[in-house]
Design a protein around this motif. Sequence first.
Motif, PDB file in Angstrom:
ATOM      1  N   UNK A 151      28.861 -28.454  -5.419  1.00 43.13           N
ATOM      2  CA  UNK A 151      27.747 -28.739  -6.315  1.00 43.13           C
ATOM      3  C   UNK A 151      26.914 -27.468  -6.488  1.00 43.13           C
ATOM      4  N   UNK A 152      26.644 -27.132  -7.764  1.00 42.92           N
ATOM      5  CA  UNK A 152      25.848 -25.949  -8.047  1.00 42.92           C
ATOM      6  C   UNK A 152      24.372 -26.285  -7.915  1.00 42.92           C
ATOM      7  N   UNK A 153      23.660 -25.488  -7.129  1.00 41.00           N
ATOM      8  CA  UNK A 153      22.234 -25.693  -6.940  1.00 41.00           C
ATOM      9  C   UNK A 153      21.453 -24.836  -7.918  1.00 41.00           C
ATOM     10  N   UNK A 154      20.310 -25.349  -8.364  1.00 40.51           N
ATOM     11  CA  UNK A 154      19.432 -24.561  -9.203  1.00 40.51           C
ATOM     12  C   UNK A 154      18.743 -23.490  -8.384  1.00 40.51           C
ATOM     13  N   UNK A 155      18.066 -22.591  -9.076  1.00 36.38           N
ATOM     14  CA  UNK A 155      17.420 -21.476  -8.388  1.00 36.38           C
ATOM     15  C   UNK A 155      16.415 -21.979  -7.354  1.00 36.38           C
ATOM     16  N   UNK A 156      15.606 -22.966  -7.716  1.00 29.08           N
ATOM     17  CA  UNK A 156      14.592 -23.466  -6.794  1.00 29.08           C
ATOM     18  C   UNK A 156      15.230 -24.055  -5.538  1.00 29.08           C
ATOM     19  N   UNK A 157      16.326 -24.813  -5.730  1.00 24.05           N
ATOM     20  CA  UNK A 157      17.012 -25.411  -4.578  1.00 24.05           C
ATOM     21  C   UNK A 157      17.637 -24.344  -3.693  1.00 24.05           C
ATOM     22  N   UNK A 158      18.172 -23.284  -4.318  1.00 24.08           N
ATOM     23  CA  UNK A 158      18.770 -22.199  -3.528  1.00 24.08           C
ATOM     24  C   UNK A 158      17.710 -21.476  -2.703  1.00 24.08           C
ATOM     25  N   UNK A 159      16.562 -21.238  -3.302  1.00 23.26           N
ATOM     26  CA  UNK A 159      15.474 -20.570  -2.575  1.00 23.26           C
ATOM     27  C   UNK A 159      15.001 -21.444  -1.422  1.00 23.26           C
ATOM     28  N   UNK A 160      14.871 -22.745  -1.670  1.00 18.90           N
ATOM     29  CA  UNK A 160      14.423 -23.652  -0.614  1.00 18.90           C
ATOM     30  C   UNK A 160      15.436 -23.692   0.528  1.00 18.90           C
ATOM     31  N   UNK A 161      16.730 -23.781   0.190  1.00 18.45           N
ATOM     32  CA  UNK A 161      17.771 -23.825   1.220  1.00 18.45           C
ATOM     33  C   UNK A 161      17.780 -22.534   2.034  1.00 18.45           C
ATOM     34  N   UNK A 162      17.595 -21.396   1.369  1.00 19.13           N
ATOM     35  CA  UNK A 162      17.581 -20.111   2.072  1.00 19.13           C
ATOM     36  C   UNK A 162      16.366 -20.016   2.996  1.00 19.13           C
ATOM     37  N   UNK A 163      15.221 -20.549   2.552  1.00 16.70           N
ATOM     38  CA  UNK A 163      14.021 -20.509   3.386  1.00 16.70           C
ATOM     39  C   UNK A 163      14.186 -21.398   4.611  1.00 16.70           C
ATOM     40  N   UNK A 164      14.758 -22.581   4.436  1.00 14.94           N
ATOM     41  CA  UNK A 164      14.998 -23.478   5.567  1.00 14.94           C
ATOM     42  C   UNK A 164      15.929 -22.810   6.579  1.00 14.94           C
ATOM     43  N   UNK A 165      16.952 -22.124   6.079  1.00 12.13           N
ATOM     44  CA  UNK A 165      17.870 -21.420   6.974  1.00 12.13           C
ATOM     45  C   UNK A 165      17.138 -20.313   7.731  1.00 12.13           C
ATOM     46  N   UNK A 166      16.268 -19.591   7.045  1.00 13.78           N
ATOM     47  CA  UNK A 166      15.528 -18.510   7.709  1.00 13.78           C
ATOM     48  C   UNK A 166      14.570 -19.071   8.754  1.00 13.78           C
ATOM     49  N   UNK A 167      13.922 -20.185   8.448  1.00  9.85           N
ATOM     50  CA  UNK A 167      13.023 -20.820   9.420  1.00  9.85           C
ATOM     51  C   UNK A 167      13.805 -21.225  10.664  1.00  9.85           C
ATOM     52  N   UNK A 168      14.971 -21.845  10.457  1.00 10.36           N
ATOM     53  CA  UNK A 168      15.788 -22.297  11.578  1.00 10.36           C
ATOM     54  C   UNK A 168      16.271 -21.120  12.422  1.00 10.36           C
ATOM     55  N   UNK A 169      16.723 -20.058  11.765  1.00  9.46           N
ATOM     56  CA  UNK A 169      17.200 -18.877  12.487  1.00  9.46           C
ATOM     57  C   UNK A 169      16.060 -18.203  13.252  1.00  9.46           C
ATOM     58  N   UNK A 170      14.868 -18.184  12.661  1.00  5.40           N
ATOM     59  CA  UNK A 170      13.714 -17.592  13.337  1.00  5.40           C
ATOM     60  C   UNK A 170      13.340 -18.400  14.571  1.00  5.40           C
ATOM     61  N   UNK A 171      13.342 -19.729  14.422  1.00 10.17           N
ATOM     62  CA  UNK A 171      13.029 -20.596  15.558  1.00 10.17           C
ATOM     63  C   UNK A 171      14.038 -20.390  16.684  1.00 10.17           C
ATOM     64  N   UNK A 172      15.297 -20.276  16.336  1.00  5.45           N
ATOM     65  CA  UNK A 172      16.321 -20.081  17.364  1.00  5.45           C
ATOM     66  C   UNK A 172      16.170 -18.722  18.037  1.00  5.45           C
ATOM     67  N   UNK A 173      15.839 -17.698  17.260  1.00  2.00           N
ATOM     68  CA  UNK A 173      15.652 -16.367  17.851  1.00  2.00           C
ATOM     69  C   UNK A 173      14.490 -16.368  18.833  1.00  2.00           C
ATOM     70  N   UNK A 174      13.415 -17.044  18.472  1.00  2.00           N
ATOM     71  CA  UNK A 174      12.273 -17.143  19.392  1.00  2.00           C
ATOM     72  C   UNK A 174      12.663 -17.902  20.658  1.00  2.00           C
TER      73      UNK A 174
END
Length: 237
Positions: free
Chosen positions: A1-24
């Motif tokens: 499924x192709x995501x719109x720009x807004x959905x892609x940005x949101x998904x990327x931000x959620x991934x960054x939040x999760x990766x940051x939490x794990x790094x901490x």
Amino acid sequence: MNLGRRERVRAATIMEITETARRLLVQEGSEAVTLRAIAREMGMTAPALYRYFPSHGQLLRHVVGDLFNDLTDALHSGLHAAPEHDMAAKFRAACREFRTWAHDHRREYALLFGTPLPGFGQEEQEDFASECGRRFGLTFLELFQELWAKLPFPVPADAEIDDDVREQLAAYRDRLGLDLPLGCILVFLQCWVRLHGAVSLEVFGHLDFALTDPEPFFELMLREVGERLGLDMTNPA
């Protein structure tokens, strides 16, 4: 499924939040995994994180789900590397991968299997974390079912199981929707308790009083459990 720009940005931000939490979590421990610390690392404000996770608890549950997926993927890699029809090799591979992941990810393992973080786990809900936790649990359960189907091993009859234990096993079997004898469910839980207990004692340093190298002790336990399941454990490879 192709995501719109807004959905892609949101998904990327959620991934960054999760990766940051794990790094901490890895670098500083569970106490460091706060919304304020994550926001600071990402150059955001703490209130801005609430657009992605409504609470600290939900953020932690997402991290837990991500960790369960990482662990499960490692188990699957080990299983796929074992010969398809060699059940002893598959059993060893899954158990050894579980131990290896635990040692390589001690703080992540502690979050999954140790003392829960304050406020975590108080909400029973169907979400990403519970879905990923089931995927992890099914990895061992499906391996056990495959073993039972291909090489049935002796299990106690229902009448041989204490009443209070038998009732709990029956309820557990019903929740899982399994078609297995209660004695088989009992043996599965007994094997899991030994594996989980052995790995946790190692990872949390509770065998240091007696062992300087717990790996041979783990392998001894693995051989005993495998033999209990009727597996040929004479080849340690």
